[in-house]
Design an enzyme around this catalytic site. Sequence first.
Site, PDB file in Angstrom:
ATOM      1  N   GLY A  62      -7.530  -7.144   0.572  1.00  9.26           N
ATOM      2  CA  GLY A  62      -6.227  -7.008   1.225  1.00  9.26           C
ATOM      3  C   GLY A  62      -5.493  -8.330   1.308  1.00  9.26           C
ATOM      4  N   LYS A  77     -15.421 -15.497   5.392  1.00  8.59           N
ATOM      5  CA  LYS A  77     -16.831 -15.466   5.779  1.00  8.59           C
ATOM      6  C   LYS A  77     -17.766 -15.206   4.619  1.00  8.59           C
ATOM      7  CE  LYS A  77     -17.771 -13.208   9.682  1.00  8.59           C
ATOM      8  NZ  LYS A  77     -17.664 -11.957  10.441  1.00  8.59           N
ATOM      9  N   GLY A 113     -12.720  -3.802   0.995  1.00 13.80           N
ATOM     10  CA  GLY A 113     -14.086  -3.405   1.329  1.00 13.80           C
ATOM     11  C   GLY A 113     -14.639  -2.389   0.347  1.00 13.80           C
ATOM     12  N   ARG A 129       0.824  -1.215   0.000  1.00 13.63           N
ATOM     13  CA  ARG A 129       0.000   0.000   0.000  1.00 13.63           C
ATOM     14  C   ARG A 129       0.858   1.266   0.000  1.00 13.63           C
ATOM     15  NH1 ARG A 129      -4.975  -1.994   3.885  1.00 13.63           N
ATOM     16  NH2 ARG A 129      -6.378  -2.470   2.157  1.00 13.63           N
TER      17      ARG A 129
END
Length: 397
Positions: A354, A204, A378, A39
């Site tokens: 990520g 998830k 996200g 990043r």
Amino acid sequence: MRSVDDLIAEGVSGRRVLLRADLNVPLDKTTRDITDDGRIRASLPTLQALREAGARVVVSAHLGRPKGTPDPQFSLAPVAARLGELLGADVPLAGDVAGEDARAKVAALADGDVLLLENVRFEAAETSKDDAERGELADRFAALADVYVDDAFGAVHRKHASVFDVAQRLPHYAGRLVARELEVLTRLTTDPERPYVVVLGGSKVSDKLAVIEALLPKVDRLLVGGGMCFTFLAAQGHGVGSSLLEADQVETCRRLLAEADGRIVLPVDVVCADRFAADANVSVVPADAIPDDLMGLDIGPLSVDLFTAELVEARTVFWNGPMGVFELAPFAAGTRGLAEAVSAVEGLSVVGGGDSAAAVRALGLDEDAYGHISTGGGASLEYLEGRELPGLAVLAD
Ligand code: ADP
Ligand code: MG
């Protein structure tokens, strides 16, 4: 939406630019060393362009999740040091976010200099739900600069003071990274070249149901691996042993499978272990015959072949989420095989998330083989869900 290149064309020499960057890198738990500086490197093009144009650059960023108060564990000090190395220039770190020390250090900047403000999440107001609280912090940010550039794509889905409110107070521009991310996401959502294949993994299923719902009508194939595949396998009526299972999502997965009419492709074999450890006993079993006492921690070799065959045909690919627990060597082969197949795609290949981007780097794969590696997990998922992202909406104003 004006870009940082418009700002440079206007003339930015001697002006103070508040640059919101995404420098939220993973740190080693004990040494506090940066374990993946992707990043920081992704933020260099905008930063260098501003420096070369003679701007006085004030960088704001967050790191981890401190509890709204200064916490040395989450200091941006290691990031300032790494940024300085990569830029070949001294990058001082202000001792506060937008307080006395920040003001003094901004006043001392010369043209082309870079200052890093301390972790914006040391101020509880940064993430407050209260507009007035965020506004007060945004006023202090705005007082530090003449213009605002947002290059923190990974934070544009947040209505935070340093992302949203400050942009309402200063002339605002999108950085090069934000512009590039938007260009790629637009290509994924507007008439993508077909076949369009999306690969989802990660832990998830509940995190990703919204994006599955949004993408399913648009894709030719949805390949599902990672921990989330077990809820789908359970929805098909298979036992999944002690694998990750979200029992309350089984019904939703069953409906999605019916709606997909064969377009959702699940693994056919699974790498299982008797416990969650690198030295566990490992075996490969058919996906419809996972023994009760084992847990699935990666997709198997036949599944990699199956997914690869789908990807060979694809002309547009979006991949989010590792296929297995790639952090442990015995469960990395699925993610590696998938990553290689995505990198070989003829057409647009995009990696988002990520952990997925970190996996590409940790497995030593060539980053340049991908069309784009998104820095914002996200944010890219919310964009693909069709939601309005506050940090982008405010830049478009
Ligand atoms: P991203 O950050 O790319 O969006 P996620 O955060 O959703 O990805 O998921 C990444 C995590 O999912 C990794 O830490 C990986 O170990 C975990 N994971 C992948 N497959 C499994 C599995 N079968 N069981 C448990 N965890 C898994
Ligand atoms: Mg993640």
